[in-house]
Scaffold this active site. Sequence first.
Site, mmCIF file in Angstrom:
data_model
loop_
_atom_site.group_PDB
_atom_site.id
_atom_site.type_symbol
_atom_site.label_atom_id
_atom_site.label_comp_id
_atom_site.label_asym_id
_atom_site.label_seq_id
_atom_site.Cartn_x
_atom_site.Cartn_y
_atom_site.Cartn_z
ATOM 1 N N ARG A 1 -15.638 12.134 -15.450
ATOM 2 C CA ARG A 1 -14.828 12.724 -14.357
ATOM 3 C C ARG A 1 -15.448 12.523 -12.977
ATOM 4 N NH1 ARG A 1 -14.476 17.087 -18.141
ATOM 5 N NH2 ARG A 1 -12.615 16.816 -19.409
ATOM 6 N N LYS B 1 -10.306 3.332 -1.672
ATOM 7 C CA LYS B 1 -9.216 2.950 -2.586
ATOM 8 C C LYS B 1 -9.830 2.157 -3.729
ATOM 9 C CE LYS B 1 -5.006 2.743 0.167
ATOM 10 N NZ LYS B 1 -3.957 1.865 0.709
ATOM 11 N N GLU C 1 -7.972 -10.546 6.876
ATOM 12 C CA GLU C 1 -8.026 -9.078 7.001
ATOM 13 C C GLU C 1 -8.632 -8.668 8.352
ATOM 14 O OE1 GLU C 1 -6.540 -7.083 4.952
ATOM 15 O OE2 GLU C 1 -6.669 -7.796 2.886
ATOM 16 N N LYS D 1 -11.221 0.546 10.599
ATOM 17 C CA LYS D 1 -10.856 1.076 9.277
ATOM 18 C C LYS D 1 -11.373 2.509 9.127
ATOM 19 C CE LYS D 1 -9.922 0.458 4.598
ATOM 20 N NZ LYS D 1 -9.698 -0.368 3.458
ATOM 21 N N GLU E 1 -3.415 8.259 2.611
ATOM 22 C CA GLU E 1 -2.227 7.501 3.010
ATOM 23 C C GLU E 1 -0.955 8.353 3.002
ATOM 24 O OE1 GLU E 1 -2.377 3.339 1.904
ATOM 25 O OE2 GLU E 1 -0.204 3.282 1.896
ATOM 26 N N ARG F 1 -2.424 5.618 7.427
ATOM 27 C CA ARG F 1 -3.206 4.609 6.701
ATOM 28 C C ARG F 1 -2.347 3.426 6.231
ATOM 29 N NH1 ARG F 1 -8.167 5.301 2.380
ATOM 30 N NH2 ARG F 1 -8.339 3.083 1.933
ATOM 31 N N ASN G 1 -1.769 -1.829 5.621
ATOM 32 C CA ASN G 1 -1.067 -2.713 4.688
ATOM 33 C C ASN G 1 -0.157 -3.708 5.399
ATOM 34 O OD1 ASN G 1 -2.002 -1.955 2.097
ATOM 35 N ND2 ASN G 1 -0.929 -0.014 2.361
ATOM 36 N N HIS H 1 1.042 -6.789 3.620
ATOM 37 C CA HIS H 1 0.756 -6.639 2.195
ATOM 38 C C HIS H 1 2.019 -6.535 1.340
ATOM 39 C CE1 HIS H 1 -3.228 -6.107 3.746
ATOM 40 N NE2 HIS H 1 -3.759 -5.826 2.584
ATOM 41 N N HIS I 1 1.740 -8.943 -1.511
ATOM 42 C CA HIS I 1 1.621 -8.524 -2.917
ATOM 43 C C HIS I 1 2.689 -9.199 -3.775
ATOM 44 C CE1 HIS I 1 -0.785 -4.558 -2.136
ATOM 45 N NE2 HIS I 1 -1.531 -5.642 -2.071
ATOM 46 N N HIS J 1 -6.156 -13.050 -2.398
ATOM 47 C CA HIS J 1 -5.505 -11.894 -1.776
ATOM 48 C C HIS J 1 -5.355 -12.104 -0.258
ATOM 49 C CE1 HIS J 1 -4.457 -7.722 -1.000
ATOM 50 N NE2 HIS J 1 -5.433 -7.657 -0.118
HETATM 51 P P1 NAD Z 1 -13.156 -11.413 -5.126
HETATM 52 O O1 NAD Z 1 -13.809 -10.148 -5.399
HETATM 53 O O2 NAD Z 1 -12.411 -12.072 -6.229
HETATM 54 O O3 NAD Z 1 -14.251 -12.432 -4.575
HETATM 55 C C1 NAD Z 1 -13.861 -13.729 -4.230
HETATM 56 C C2 NAD Z 1 -14.716 -14.792 -4.943
HETATM 57 O O4 NAD Z 1 -15.939 -14.928 -4.258
HETATM 58 C C3 NAD Z 1 -15.049 -14.459 -6.365
HETATM 59 O O5 NAD Z 1 -15.044 -15.640 -7.136
HETATM 60 C C4 NAD Z 1 -16.467 -13.924 -6.243
HETATM 61 O O6 NAD Z 1 -17.204 -14.045 -7.423
HETATM 62 C C5 NAD Z 1 -17.020 -14.798 -5.165
HETATM 63 N N1 NAD Z 1 -18.121 -14.247 -4.396
HETATM 64 C C6 NAD Z 1 -18.276 -12.971 -3.992
HETATM 65 N N2 NAD Z 1 -19.324 -12.881 -3.172
HETATM 66 C C7 NAD Z 1 -19.861 -14.100 -3.082
HETATM 67 C C8 NAD Z 1 -20.959 -14.638 -2.370
HETATM 68 N N3 NAD Z 1 -21.676 -13.891 -1.534
HETATM 69 N N4 NAD Z 1 -21.258 -15.939 -2.527
HETATM 70 C C9 NAD Z 1 -20.490 -16.730 -3.344
HETATM 71 N N5 NAD Z 1 -19.414 -16.289 -4.012
HETATM 72 C C10 NAD Z 1 -19.106 -14.991 -3.876
HETATM 73 O O7 NAD Z 1 -12.129 -11.291 -3.910
HETATM 74 P P2 NAD Z 1 -12.174 -10.512 -2.515
HETATM 75 O O8 NAD Z 1 -11.395 -11.335 -1.593
HETATM 76 O O9 NAD Z 1 -13.536 -10.094 -2.139
HETATM 77 O O10 NAD Z 1 -11.371 -9.166 -2.832
HETATM 78 C C11 NAD Z 1 -10.024 -9.204 -3.211
HETATM 79 C C12 NAD Z 1 -9.713 -7.937 -3.978
HETATM 80 O O11 NAD Z 1 -9.927 -6.819 -3.124
HETATM 81 C C13 NAD Z 1 -8.295 -7.861 -4.458
HETATM 82 O O12 NAD Z 1 -8.285 -7.427 -5.786
HETATM 83 C C14 NAD Z 1 -7.655 -6.819 -3.549
HETATM 84 O O13 NAD Z 1 -6.618 -6.115 -4.179
HETATM 85 C C15 NAD Z 1 -8.811 -5.946 -3.252
HETATM 86 N N6 NAD Z 1 -8.681 -5.194 -2.006
HETATM 87 C C16 NAD Z 1 -8.901 -3.864 -2.043
HETATM 88 C C17 NAD Z 1 -8.848 -3.126 -0.890
HETATM 89 C C18 NAD Z 1 -9.190 -1.668 -0.914
HETATM 90 O O14 NAD Z 1 -8.967 -0.988 0.073
HETATM 91 N N7 NAD Z 1 -9.762 -1.167 -1.991
HETATM 92 C C19 NAD Z 1 -8.541 -3.745 0.321
HETATM 93 C C20 NAD Z 1 -8.325 -5.117 0.332
HETATM 94 C C21 NAD Z 1 -8.394 -5.842 -0.842
HETATM 95 N N1 GLY Z 2 -6.571 -2.038 2.493
HETATM 96 C C1 GLY Z 2 -5.676 -0.969 2.705
HETATM 97 C C2 GLY Z 2 -6.306 0.367 2.727
HETATM 98 O O1 GLY Z 2 -7.497 0.507 2.543
HETATM 99 O O2 GLY Z 2 -5.643 1.331 2.928
#
Ligand code: NAD
Ligand code: GLY
Length: 369
Positions: A126, A148, A190, A232, A242, A246, A250, A253, A257, A270
């Site tokens: 939890r 998130k 972003e 942010k 949100e 917030r 998006n 997005h 999406h 993404h």
């Molecule tokens: P990712 O985590 O898939 O990383 C991208 C690629 O880069 C992967 O292959 C990873 O292994 C590689 N990588 C990571 N760091 C590296 C480094 N330093 N050197 C070499 N390779 C490296 O993708 P991302 O773009 O970081 O994140 C996308 C995800 O984040 C999506 O799932 C999206 O939904 C999520 N997201 C969440 C929020 C939130 O608020 N929580 C906001 C935006 C996006």
């Molecule tokens: N990336 C959208 C949020 O954090 O709200």
Amino acid sequence: MSSRPAFGAIQVVTPGRSYDIVIGRGALGDAASWQGLPRASQALIVTNDTVGPIYASALQAALAPHYADVSLLSLPDGEAHKDWQTLNLIFDHLLSRACDRKTVLFALGGGVIGDMTGFAAACYMRGVPFVQVPTTLLAQVDSSVGGKTAINHPRGKNMVGAFYQPERVICDLATLDSLPAREVAAGLAEIVKYGPIADAEFLDWIEHNIDALLARDAAALLHAVGRSCEIKAWVVGQDEREAGLRAILNFGHTFGHAIEAGLGYGHWLHGEAVACGMLMASDLSARLGLVPGAFVDRMRRLLQRCALPTQAPPIGIDHFVDLMRVDKKAEGGEIRFVVIESVGRAGVRPAPDALVRQVIADHSAPARA
Ligand code: NAD
Ligand code: GLY
């Protein structure tokens, strides 16, 4: 360019927890980054098969003085693994090592690892503490901040998750040295987002410094990551869950999406889908009479300079619209869009179906015969 100390710290203040975002080259190896985190006998680093071999040993060394047992779990890499099956590997690992409710989780990787580790931390016993150590540009400017956490469902992106804030976010800009150029561009999407929704001057700054950012100039990255995190933190501080504001984070997005889900997760990055989605949302804003058409051209030019896609794949208009209905901003089946009301200010509203379909048609590649 405004000057920033090499190791800035930005505070995120939410009703439940306040925490710092530490930003700087070499933050991973700086002992100060790891002081004052929750104490426990066990810590778990969750990473993936790409990032682990490059950075996990440095993180293990940094944590060794603070935790008697630091274990490592490497997950398969990729958005396609942001699912129940992979999430369960984290719980399997924690239970097999009899990890207690004080165990601290460290998410070492991009947004996929950060979102999954955060969700695991929210659920295990939890709730156990977790720390974000983002290694992609996208994760440093967006996903690691704000709490998130989620996994994907085949019917919708990030549909199963929780709001759960980290104890700290530690962004080592040196980890971006090993990031593929395509991933840097996805992170820039972003960063660009924050200009139209919240800071017109920042959008000007990005346009003037886009070559330096693409070249990973240290000072330019420091400013871009710092300003993005400030914006942010400001938004999340006002609306953690949100309820309203917030949602502006998006921007792009809703269209983005649908592109990700329509193609199957992992085909477009993404950030690439968000880039194309921002152009479509800018065009929608123009068609609603909120911004001039010149703003749409401005966004297209900037995204193209980042080598980001500005044409959606041929998903089919009906399917595209159906996919957008699964968006979390939808209310009673009505799709709601983040629109730009003036450069630096965004709002959320529904839009006439015909207008939305026109935007999709005009920004999609023709279907292959
Ligand atoms: P990712 O985590 O898939 O990383 C991208 C690629 O880069 C992967 O292959 C990873 O292994 C590689 N990588 C990571 N760091 C590296 C480094 N330093 N050197 C070499 N390779 C490296 O993708 P991302 O773009 O970081 O994140 C996308 C995800 O984040 C999506 O799932 C999206 O939904 C999520 N997201 C969440 C929020 C939130 O608020 N929580 C906001 C935006 C996006
Ligand atoms: N990336 C959208 C949020 O954090 O709200």
